[in-house]
Enzyme design. Structure first.
Site, PDB file in Angstrom:
ATOM      1  N   ASP A  80      12.354   3.762 -10.431  1.00  0.00           N
ATOM      2  CA  ASP A  80      12.070   3.601  -8.997  1.00  0.00           C
ATOM      3  C   ASP A  80      12.561   2.234  -8.500  1.00  0.00           C
ATOM      4  OD1 ASP A  80      11.134   4.320  -6.519  1.00  0.00           O
ATOM      5  OD2 ASP A  80       9.042   3.795  -6.924  1.00  0.00           O
ATOM      6  N   LYS A 130      -3.865  -3.881  -9.024  1.00  0.00           N
ATOM      7  CA  LYS A 130      -3.449  -2.572  -8.512  1.00  0.00           C
ATOM      8  C   LYS A 130      -4.617  -1.609  -8.631  1.00  0.00           C
ATOM      9  CE  LYS A 130       0.352   0.755  -8.927  1.00  0.00           C
ATOM     10  NZ  LYS A 130       1.645   1.050  -9.605  1.00  0.00           N
ATOM     11  N   GLY A 144      -1.812   4.302  -4.466  1.00  0.00           N
ATOM     12  CA  GLY A 144      -2.536   3.075  -4.796  1.00  0.00           C
ATOM     13  C   GLY A 144      -2.094   1.908  -3.925  1.00  0.00           C
ATOM     14  N   GLN A 145      -2.740   0.754  -4.118  1.00  0.00           N
ATOM     15  CA  GLN A 145      -2.402  -0.449  -3.360  1.00  0.00           C
ATOM     16  C   GLN A 145      -2.610  -1.675  -4.228  1.00  0.00           C
ATOM     17  OE1 GLN A 145      -5.363   0.787  -0.418  1.00  0.00           O
ATOM     18  NE2 GLN A 145      -6.283  -1.268  -0.547  1.00  0.00           N
ATOM     19  N   ALA A 173       0.848  -1.194   0.000  1.00  0.00           N
ATOM     20  CA  ALA A 173       0.000   0.000   0.000  1.00  0.00           C
ATOM     21  C   ALA A 173       0.878   1.236   0.000  1.00  0.00           C
ATOM     22  CB  ALA A 173      -0.916   0.008   1.222  1.00  0.00           C
ATOM     23  N   ALA A 174       0.624   2.129  -0.940  1.00  0.00           N
ATOM     24  CA  ALA A 174       1.387   3.371  -1.058  1.00  0.00           C
ATOM     25  C   ALA A 174       0.431   4.550  -1.055  1.00  0.00           C
ATOM     26  CB  ALA A 174       2.237   3.348  -2.334  1.00  0.00           C
ATOM     27  N   SER A 175       0.972   5.748  -1.219  1.00  0.00           N
ATOM     28  CA  SER A 175       0.147   6.952  -1.084  1.00  0.00           C
ATOM     29  C   SER A 175      -0.840   7.125  -2.227  1.00  0.00           C
ATOM     30  CB  SER A 175       1.043   8.188  -0.997  1.00  0.00           C
ATOM     31  OG  SER A 175       1.900   8.258  -2.118  1.00  0.00           O
TER      32      SER A 175
END
Length: 575
Positions: A303, A168, A151-152, A147-149
Site C-alpha cells: 500500500d 493505532k 482505524g486511526q 483516520a481511515a475506515s
C-alpha cells in the site's frame, strides 16, 4: 493539543451499539449498490469474452456505462465507509474485471474518513492493554493524525521512557461491521449466482474469499506488528530506509504502538524543495526499495500511497531518508511463484506463447476450462509488439502504456488475477505515478533492469541455471512445432490403412463442396507408411528447422533439420 488525563482505573471499551434498524438500512444500501455494480461488471466482461470466442476481436465493453456505475459506487462507498472503500480499492487492482478507464475511476478512492470520538480511543486502549491511559502515556493527543475506515492514529508520549510514539486504534464496532458487510457481499454473490453461472467469466466466490482474507489480515494488529518487524529486519543493512520500531508490550489485535516517524509526505513537493531535498533522489530511493522487496526478498509493502511514505533530510540533498509506515497490507512471492515468473519471462525470451500460457496457468492466472488456444493467440499478438527489443528500446518504454496493454489483455482474455499479483500490480502502478510526480524525467525501467536481471538469473551468478531453463524452453518450442508432422503422419497412416474414409461431397442446397471424413471398419488392415506421408513429414520438419534456426533456436532447429534429412533419405532408399 488536548490530552488524555490520567484515569483511576481501567475501563471496559465503550460499546457503540448498532441497532437493528440501522443494520437493516445499511444492508439494503450495500446490497443495492453491490447488485448493480457486480452485475454490470460481470455482464460487460461476459459480452466481450463471448464476442472474442466468436472471432470478434474488436469487441469493446460499454466503458461509459461502467464509469457511470463506478462513479456512483465511489460516491456511496465514501458515505458508507467501512468495507465499501476497501472494496473499491480492491477492485481498482483487478484489471481482469475492469478495463483501464474504469479502473481509473476507483484508483483515486482514498481511505480517509472522519475520526471516531476520542472517548472510544481511550476506552479501547485501556481495555486492550489492561492499564489506565495515564499509566501508559504521559500524553495522548485527542486529535487523530490520520483516520481511515478501519482505524486511526494518535500521537503520544510513553510514560517512563518519554519516547514519542504513534498509537493505532481500531474504529468502534469494526469487527461487527466488517462481518455485516462481508455477509452482505456474500448474499449478493449468492443471488447473482442463482440466476447465472458466473464462474465461466468471473469467479465471484474466489474474489470474495481473497477480499475477506485481506480484510481480516488488515484488522489484525498483531499480524501488522509482525510485518513491521519483518520489514525492519529486511532493511536493517540498507541505508536511507527507515521502518518504525514496534513497542513491545503495547500490542493487541485492536491496538498497536510504534515509534513515531517525522518527515515530509512524499508528494509534498513544495516542502521537499524548501528542505533542499532532491525529488529525483527521493523517487530513485523509493522505487529501489520496492524493487528490492519484489525481486530479492519476495515480501513487499502493498500500500505505497503518499500517506504511507515520508521523507527526511539525509547526509546530502541527493541522499534522502525514506520512511515507510502502515504494514497492514503486504504481499508475498513464494519460491514456486518466483520460478513461475522466471518461466514466464524465459518463454517470452524464446518467443514461445505456449510456454508463457503454461507458466500463467501454473501461477493461477487461468481457470479450469479456459480456452488455452485463444489465450495463446492473445499472448502471441502482444508478444509481437515487444519481442526482439533491445535493452535501450526497453528503457524507452512508457511504463503506463505497457501497463495499459497488459491490463487490456487481462480483460479481453479469460484471465483471473491472483491476490498477490493484484497487490503487486497496484503497488507498481502507484509507484510509477509517484515517481513521475516527483521527477518526470525518472526512468522506472532503468532502475528495474538490474534487479530483474538478478531475479531472472541473467547475471553471472545465475547464468548456468538460466541457460538450462532456456534450453528447456527451446526444446519445448521445438516439440510444439514437431506436433504438426507427427499429427500429419498419424492422419495419413490411418487414411492408408483404411481406418479413415475421405470423401468429397456436394451440398445439394447451395452447391458447395464439403470434405467428409469418417472412420472405416476395424477389419481394414494397416499398410506401411507410403511415400506421401514420408514426404509430408520431410517437408514439415524442414520448414520447422528453418524457422527455429532463423529464430536462433539452434538445438531444436538442428533436430528438426535432422528429422527432415532422415525422412528424405527414406524416400530416396525406397526409389
Amino acid at each position: 493539543m488536548p490530552q488524555a488525563s490520567p484515569r483511576p482505573g481501567v475501563r471496559r471499551a465503550e460499546r457503540v451499539t448498532v441497532n437493528r434498524f440501522t443494520q437493516a438500512i445499511r444492508f439494503v444500501r450495500v446490497s443495492r449498490l453491490l447488485l448493480w455494480t457486480i452485475w454490470v461488471i460481470y455482464r460487460e466482461r461476459r459480452r466481450v469474452l463471448r464476442a472474442r470466442e466468436r472471432g470478434d476481436i474488436e469487441a469493446q465493453p460499454d466503458v461509459e456505462l461502467l464509469i457511470d456505475v463506478l462513479v456512483a459506487f465511489r460516491k456511496t462507498a465514501v458515505q458508507l465507509g467501512v468495507l465499501m472503500i476497501k472494496l473499491g480499492q480492491f477492485l481498482s487492482s483487478r484489471a481482469d474485471l475492469l478495463p483501464q478507464r474504469a479502473l481509473d475511476v476507483l484508483s483515486s478512492l482514498q481511505d480517509e474518513v472522519p475520526p471516531a470520538p476520542f472517548s472510544h480511543v481511550v476506552s479501547v486502549i485501556e481495555s486492550e492493554l489492561h492499564r489506565p491511559v495515564g499509566d501508559l502515556f504521559t500524553s495522548l493527543e485527542s486529535e487523530a493524525t490520520a483516520a481511515a475506515s478501519l482505524g486511526q492514529v494518535h500521537r503520544a508520549v510513553l510514560a517512563g521512557s518519554g519516547e514519542v510514539v504513534a498509537v493505532k486504534v481500531q474504529r468502534p464496532n469494526i469487527q461487527r461491521l466488517v462481518n455485516m458487510d462481508l455477509s452482505t457481499i456474500r448474499f449478493v454473490i449468492w443471488v447473482i449466482s442463482r440466476f447465472v453461472n458466473t464462474n465461466e467469466f468471473i469467479d465471484l466466490m474466489a474474489f470474495y474469499r481473497e477480499f475477506k482474507r485481506t480484510i481480516f489480515e488488515e484488522i489484525d494488529y498483531v499480524r501488522e506488528a509482525a510485518n513491521a518487524r519483518r520489514f525492519a529486519e529486511i532493511f536493517k543493512d540498507r541505508p536511507g530506509i527507515v521502518i518504525p520500531k514496534v513497542v513491545d508490550g503495547y500490542i493487541s489485535r485492536r491496538v498497536l504502538v510504534l515509534e513515531w516517524v517525522d518527515g515530509i509526505k512524499v508528494n509534498d513537493y513544495a516542502q521537499l524543495e524548501a528542505a533542499g531535498i532532491s525529488r529525483f533522489a527521493v523517487a530513485k530511493r523509493t522505487v529501489e526499495a520496492y524493487f528490492y522487496q519484489f525481486f530479492e526478498v519476495g515480501f513487499f509493502h502493498a500500500d505505497p500511497h503518499p500517506g504511507n511514505i515520508f521523507v527526511q533530510p539525509g547526509l546530502s540533498p541527493t541522499e534522502p531518508t525514506v520512511a515507510f509506515v502502515d504494514f497492514g497490507m503486504v504481499g508475498a512471492l513464494t519460491r514456486t511463484t518466483k520460478q513461475g515468473l522466471r518461466d514466464l519471462f524465459l518463454g517470452f525470451v524464446v518467443n514461445n506463447p505456449h510456454a508463457m500460457v503454461a507458466a500463467l496457468a501454473h501461477l493461477g492466472f487461468i481457470g479450469e476450462g479456459a480456452n488455452l488456444a485463444a489465450i495463446e493467440r492473445g499472448v502471441a499478438l502482444m508478444m509481437d509488439q515487444y519481442h526482439g527489443m533491445t535493452l535501450g528500446e526497453a528503457r524507452d518504454l512508457n511504463v503506463r502504456d505497457v501497463a495499459v496493454e497488459v491490463e487490456d489483455l487481462f480483460y479481453r482474455q479469460p484471465f483471473r488475477i491472483p491476490a498477490q499479483f493484484a497487490f503487486a500490480g497496484r503497488a507498481i502502478g502507484t509507484l510509477s505515478g509517484l515517481a513521475t510526480g516527483l521527477a518526470p524525467e525518472f526512468n522506472l525501467v532503468s532502475v528495474a533492469v538490474p534487479y530483474a536481471q538478478k531475479f531472472l538469473g541473467l547475471n553471472r551468478d545465475g547464468a548456468s541455471q538460466t541457460a538450462q531453463q532456456l534450453l528447456t524452453q527451446m526444446l519445448d518450442a521445438g516439440r510444439t512445432l514437431l506436433t504438426l508432422p507427427m499429427a500429419l503422419e498419424r492422419v495419413l497412416a490411418r487414411i492408408e490403412a483404411g481406418q479413415l474414409d475421405v470423401r468429397i461431397a456436394e451440398d445439394g442446397r447451395d452447391g458447395t463442396t464439403t470434405l467428409l471424413a469418417r472412420r472405416a471398419g476395424r477389419r481394414a488392415t494397416r499398410q506401411p507408411m507410403s511415400g506421401l506421408a514420408t514426404f509430408v513429414i520431410s517437408l514439415a520438419s524442414l520448414a520447422a528447422g528453418v524457422v527455429l534456426t532463423l529464430n536462433q533456436l539452434v538445438v531444436p532447429g538442428w533436430f528438426c533439420l535432422g528429422l527432415a534429412a532422415l525422412a528424405t533419405a527414406s524416400l530416396l532408399l525406397r526409389r
